[in-house]
Design a protein around this motif. Structure first.
Motif, PDB file in Angstrom:
ATOM      1  N   GLY A  41     -11.295  -3.835 -19.707  1.00  0.00           N
ATOM      2  CA  GLY A  41     -12.488  -3.437 -20.456  1.00  0.00           C
ATOM      3  C   GLY A  41     -12.157  -3.131 -21.907  1.00  0.00           C
ATOM      4  O   GLY A  41     -12.879  -3.520 -22.835  1.00  0.00           O
ATOM      5  N   VAL A  42     -11.057  -2.394 -22.138  1.00  0.00           N
ATOM      6  CA  VAL A  42     -10.648  -2.080 -23.516  1.00  0.00           C
ATOM      7  C   VAL A  42     -10.272  -3.357 -24.250  1.00  0.00           C
ATOM      8  O   VAL A  42     -10.633  -3.558 -25.420  1.00  0.00           O
ATOM      9  CB  VAL A  42      -9.481  -1.069 -23.497  1.00  0.00           C
ATOM     10  CG1 VAL A  42      -8.851  -0.918 -24.869  1.00  0.00           C
ATOM     11  CG2 VAL A  42      -9.951   0.276 -22.980  1.00  0.00           C
ATOM     12  N   LEU A  43      -9.563  -4.250 -23.595  1.00  0.00           N
ATOM     13  CA  LEU A  43      -9.167  -5.519 -24.199  1.00  0.00           C
ATOM     14  C   LEU A  43     -10.383  -6.379 -24.524  1.00  0.00           C
ATOM     15  O   LEU A  43     -10.478  -6.967 -25.612  1.00  0.00           O
ATOM     16  CB  LEU A  43      -8.211  -6.255 -23.252  1.00  0.00           C
ATOM     17  CG  LEU A  43      -7.560  -7.525 -23.803  1.00  0.00           C
ATOM     18  CD1 LEU A  43      -6.742  -7.226 -25.049  1.00  0.00           C
ATOM     19  CD2 LEU A  43      -6.690  -8.157 -22.743  1.00  0.00           C
ATOM     20  N   ALA A  44     -11.347  -6.468 -23.617  1.00  0.00           N
ATOM     21  CA  ALA A  44     -12.572  -7.240 -23.851  1.00  0.00           C
ATOM     22  C   ALA A  44     -13.373  -6.633 -24.992  1.00  0.00           C
ATOM     23  O   ALA A  44     -13.945  -7.355 -25.832  1.00  0.00           O
ATOM     24  CB  ALA A  44     -13.405  -7.304 -22.578  1.00  0.00           C
ATOM     25  N   THR A  45     -13.432  -5.304 -25.051  1.00  0.00           N
ATOM     26  CA  THR A  45     -14.140  -4.634 -26.137  1.00  0.00           C
ATOM     27  C   THR A  45     -13.476  -4.940 -27.474  1.00  0.00           C
ATOM     28  O   THR A  45     -14.149  -5.227 -28.475  1.00  0.00           O
ATOM     29  CB  THR A  45     -14.186  -3.122 -25.898  1.00  0.00           C
ATOM     30  OG1 THR A  45     -14.807  -2.867 -24.633  1.00  0.00           O
ATOM     31  CG2 THR A  45     -14.961  -2.409 -26.994  1.00  0.00           C
ATOM     32  N   LEU A  79     -13.508  -7.779 -32.648  1.00  0.00           N
ATOM     33  CA  LEU A  79     -12.868  -8.690 -33.593  1.00  0.00           C
ATOM     34  C   LEU A  79     -13.695  -9.964 -33.802  1.00  0.00           C
ATOM     35  O   LEU A  79     -13.890 -10.414 -34.940  1.00  0.00           O
ATOM     36  CB  LEU A  79     -11.463  -9.054 -33.108  1.00  0.00           C
ATOM     37  CG  LEU A  79     -10.414  -7.936 -33.202  1.00  0.00           C
ATOM     38  CD1 LEU A  79      -9.110  -8.380 -32.544  1.00  0.00           C
ATOM     39  CD2 LEU A  79     -10.180  -7.556 -34.649  1.00  0.00           C
ATOM     40  N   ALA A  80     -14.178 -10.533 -32.698  1.00  0.00           N
ATOM     41  CA  ALA A  80     -14.984 -11.757 -32.805  1.00  0.00           C
ATOM     42  C   ALA A  80     -16.293 -11.482 -33.538  1.00  0.00           C
ATOM     43  O   ALA A  80     -16.726 -12.266 -34.392  1.00  0.00           O
ATOM     44  CB  ALA A  80     -15.259 -12.331 -31.414  1.00  0.00           C
ATOM     45  N   GLY A  81     -16.935 -10.360 -33.221  1.00  0.00           N
ATOM     46  CA  GLY A  81     -18.183 -10.005 -33.897  1.00  0.00           C
ATOM     47  C   GLY A  81     -17.968  -9.763 -35.374  1.00  0.00           C
ATOM     48  O   GLY A  81     -18.776 -10.179 -36.218  1.00  0.00           O
TER      49      GLY A  81
END
Length: 146
Positions: A11-15, A20-22
């Motif tokens: 979850g932390v990695l996906a966030t 970063l992508a956003g």
């Protein structure tokens, strides 16, 4: 020691990836918007300058063409007047003997026959028209030269 939940790490990695992508997408979009606005402004300015230059050059070309038309009208008026004044000249003599040709008094041009005079006046008018066209060409070239 407490165990680390793999789902929490995921979850932390996906966030982090999402942030970063956003951020990249947001910055890229902002940069594209700025770039598009700048290129549109530059393009508009270039078109306005080109149109202004074209208007100025077209005005100079139109002036040269107007002067050429005026010159040609004056040439045609002179030609008509000259041809009218030549109508009273005598016709060209037919077959003359060699002695008559040698004793000819019309060598100055003042006593040319009507046909010869009309030809020479016509050629002079044609040369004047060509000269007027050449002057107009030079004016157009000089006016459109940067």
């Amino acid at each position: 020691m407490p165990s680390i939940n793999p789902w929490a790490i995921l979850g932390v990695l996906a966030t982090a990836i999402g942030i970063l992508a956003g951020g990249y997408w947001w910055g890229d979009s902002d940069r594209n918007t700025w770039w598009l606005a700048k290129t549109e402004t530059d393009k508009r300015k270039a078109v306005e300058e080109a149109l202004q230059t074209e208007r100025i050059q077209q005005g100079k070309v139109n002036e040269a063409l107007r002067q050429q038309a005026d010159s040609q009208a004056a040439i045609n008026n002179r030609l008509s007047a000259d041809l009218a004044s030549l109508r009273n000249r005598p016709e060209r003599f037919g077959n003359l003997s060699a002695a008559a040709k040698a004793a000819c008094t019309g060598v100055t041009g003042a006593e040319l026959s009507r046909q010869d005079s009309e030809f020479l006046v016509g050629e002079a008018a044609r040369a004047d028209e060509i000269r007027a066209g050449l002057v107009a060409c030079y004016q157009v070239i000089d006016a459109t030269r940067p």
